[in-house]
Enzyme design. Structure first.
Site, mmCIF file in Angstrom:
data_model
loop_
_atom_site.group_PDB
_atom_site.id
_atom_site.type_symbol
_atom_site.label_atom_id
_atom_site.label_comp_id
_atom_site.label_asym_id
_atom_site.label_seq_id
_atom_site.Cartn_x
_atom_site.Cartn_y
_atom_site.Cartn_z
ATOM 1 C CB SER A 120 32.555 37.698 37.527
ATOM 2 O OG SER A 120 33.199 37.375 36.359
ATOM 3 C CG ASP A 149 36.530 38.114 37.074
ATOM 4 O OD1 ASP A 149 35.806 38.040 38.015
ATOM 5 O OD2 ASP A 149 35.984 37.691 36.063
#
Length: 284
Positions: free
Chosen positions: A41, A157
């Site tokens: 991320s 993610d």
């Protein structure tokens, strides 16, 4: 003594992940070479940037100069319940403008980005191909963005599968692993927010708490865990970049002696002014 090869594992956390910039700055300023980086991320964005350029100051300047840069326009757009494809296109363009045609295998520092295949929940370690696409997949928060298509995979993610990839850095060859954790083990209800933004803020807080739990089996591979004091900042507090970056640097500096002792890196010689401060404080 040959210093150990140091690897960084950088976790997610939205704006809190700007602390990674401060961590890298503090290490570099003290002569500590980073040999491997894996990020999930926001950690993939910061880690990928430094791995490609070895210039952390340029990334810091982008966030410190937020009123003039396109990157920080994202935080305003994310707060709107608008077309996800519009957000996708904006982020894609910003990443391509900054990473150009750089491929992961061309990075100056070996780098891995972590994403999650939404079809089966598998962790996907991206180690070749377009750097911008890898980072784009790793920061792809559901609800905000559409999944990224890569071959037969649909990626979201990386925090959903491996929020703090210390194990990946170890597999890359690191001999001393520093993990930077900016997640929270509790959930703060966003009472001050309203409507869609309250819902999204709550989801972000839940994800942060989930990251804390999901990271446990991976973080065991770390030799040192840095936890900058950033939990008072929200996921989209990019306007607080100076404070968040400083928190990362401060946490790193507090652990420098341990890093020097464990890795074999020599401590930088102190300036006369620093020696005077030590004398006045009774450390000498």
């Amino acid at each position: 003594m040959i210093p150990k090869k140091i690897g960084l594992a950088l976790g997610g956390g939205g704006a809190r992940g700007l602390a990674h910039i401060g961590v890298i700055k503090a290490l570099v300023e003290n002569g500590i070479d980073i040999g491997f980086i894996a990020g999930s991320s926001m950690g993939a964005l910061v880690g990928g940037w430094y791995a490609a350029t070895k210039d952390i100051n340029s990334l810091e300047n982008i966030f410190l100069d937020g009123k003039k840069t396109e990157i920080l326009k994202i935080s305003k757009i994310l707060k709107k319940k608008s077309d996800n494809q519009l957000k996708n296109d904006l982020v894609d363009q910003i990443l391509k403008d900054n990473f150009k045609d750089t491929k992961i295998e061309q990075c100056q520092i070996p780098f891995r980005a972590i994403a999650t295949d939404i079809k089966n929940g598998d962790e996907i370690v991206l180690k070749e191909g377009s750097l911008s696409e890898a980072v784009r997949a790793s920061i792809n928060l559901p609800i905000v963005f559409n999944p990224v298509s890569l071959g037969d995979k649909l990626l979201i993610d990386g925090s959903f599968s491996n929020p703090l990839p210390a194990d990946v850095v170890k597999e890359m060859g690191a001999e001393f692993i520093i993990a930077v954790d900016v997640s929270s083990k509790w959930i703060d209800f966003p009472f001050k927010q309203t409507g869609w933004w309250q819902v999204f803020s709550l989801i972000s807080n839940v994800l942060s708490a989930a990251e804390y739990q999901l990271a446990k089996p991976h973080i065991e591979n770390a030799d040192l865990i840095l936890r900058p004091t950033v939990l008072n900042f929200g996921w989209f507090d990019f306007g607080m970049a100076p404070e968040i970056i400083r928190a990362g640097a401060k946490e790193t500096k507090l652990n420098l002696k341990l890093i020097f002792d464990k890795t074999g890196y020599p401590e930088p010689a102190k300036t006369p002014f620093e020696k005077l401060l030590d004398f006045l404080s009774g450390q000498e």
